[in-house]
Design an enzyme around this catalytic site. Structure first.
Site, PDB file in Angstrom:
ATOM      1  NE  ARG A   1      -1.805  -1.719   3.400  1.00 36.58           N
ATOM      2  CZ  ARG A   1      -2.157  -2.205   4.585  1.00 36.58           C
ATOM      3  NH1 ARG A   1      -3.410  -2.227   4.927  1.00 36.58           N
ATOM      4  NH2 ARG A   1      -1.250  -2.662   5.411  1.00 36.58           N
TER       5      ARG A   1
ATOM      6  CB  SER B   1      -7.727  -6.328   8.453  1.00 39.59           C
ATOM      7  OG  SER B   1      -7.609  -7.035   7.248  1.00 39.59           O
TER       8      SER B   1
END
Ligand code: PNS
Length: 163
Positions: free
Chosen positions: A90, A127
């Protein structure tokens, strides 16, 4: 036959993960999404629950299967004859952490790690934040598949031990 291993905690799997699985599945003959068991870390979902959620979220990908593993990842890669570990990145924070693991894994066994950039539309999804936002009543429906959304809502309404 080329095979890739996509490891992680997946507590729970997000659309960011699924996007990576889809792209890896297009490049390799087989993909084994592997839920890595960390006995020192309690999650919101048990390992079995995480596997079931990933299986449902990847049901449209016939060359993807889901497994769990406790121990060194490279041992699992060798056991399953998987030629590469593939990780989504990311950004640079992910890279710093992943580069060290990739080099350690290659030094130990020669198993290579390939990095795939996260889709920009999902590069801010994790998450941990999905769980935090959902726990406080925020809308996470854009970042997880419908089965995961339902599982999150049920678990938040009725917390369990997790695993
Ligand atoms: O989703 P995560 O928590 O970022 O995943 C990290 C994970 C589970 C992929 C990483 O901790 C791992 O590979 N663990 C397996 C144990 C291992 O092989 N450790 C040595 C790494 S150099």
């Amino acid at each position: 036959m080329s095979g890739a291993l996509c490891p992680g905690s997946f507590d729970p799997v997000t659309k960011g993960h699924v996007n990576i699985f889809e792209r890896v599945a297009a490049q390799f003959d087989t993909v084994v999404v592997t839920v890595v068991v960390n006995p020192n870390k309690r999650g919101m979902f048990t390992i079995e629950e995480r596997i079931a959620l990933i299986e449902e979220a990847t049901a449209h990908l016939p060359n993807v299967r889901v497994a769990s593993w406790q121990g060194l990842l490279v041992d699992f890669a060798r056991q399953e004859s998987l030629t590469a570990i593939v990780k989504g990145l990311r950004g640079m924070v992910d890279y710093d952490y992943e580069e060290q693991m990739a080099n350690l894994n290659r030094s130990m066994t020669g198993v290579e790690t390939l990095f795939m950039p996260a889709d920009p539309s999902l590069s801010f999804v994790s998450s941990s934040y999905v769980k935090e936002i959902a726990t406080h009543g925020g809308d996470v429906s854009g970042w997880v598949s419908p089965n995961v959304l339902t599982a999150l809502q049920e678990r938040i309404a009725s917390p369990a031990t997790g695993g």
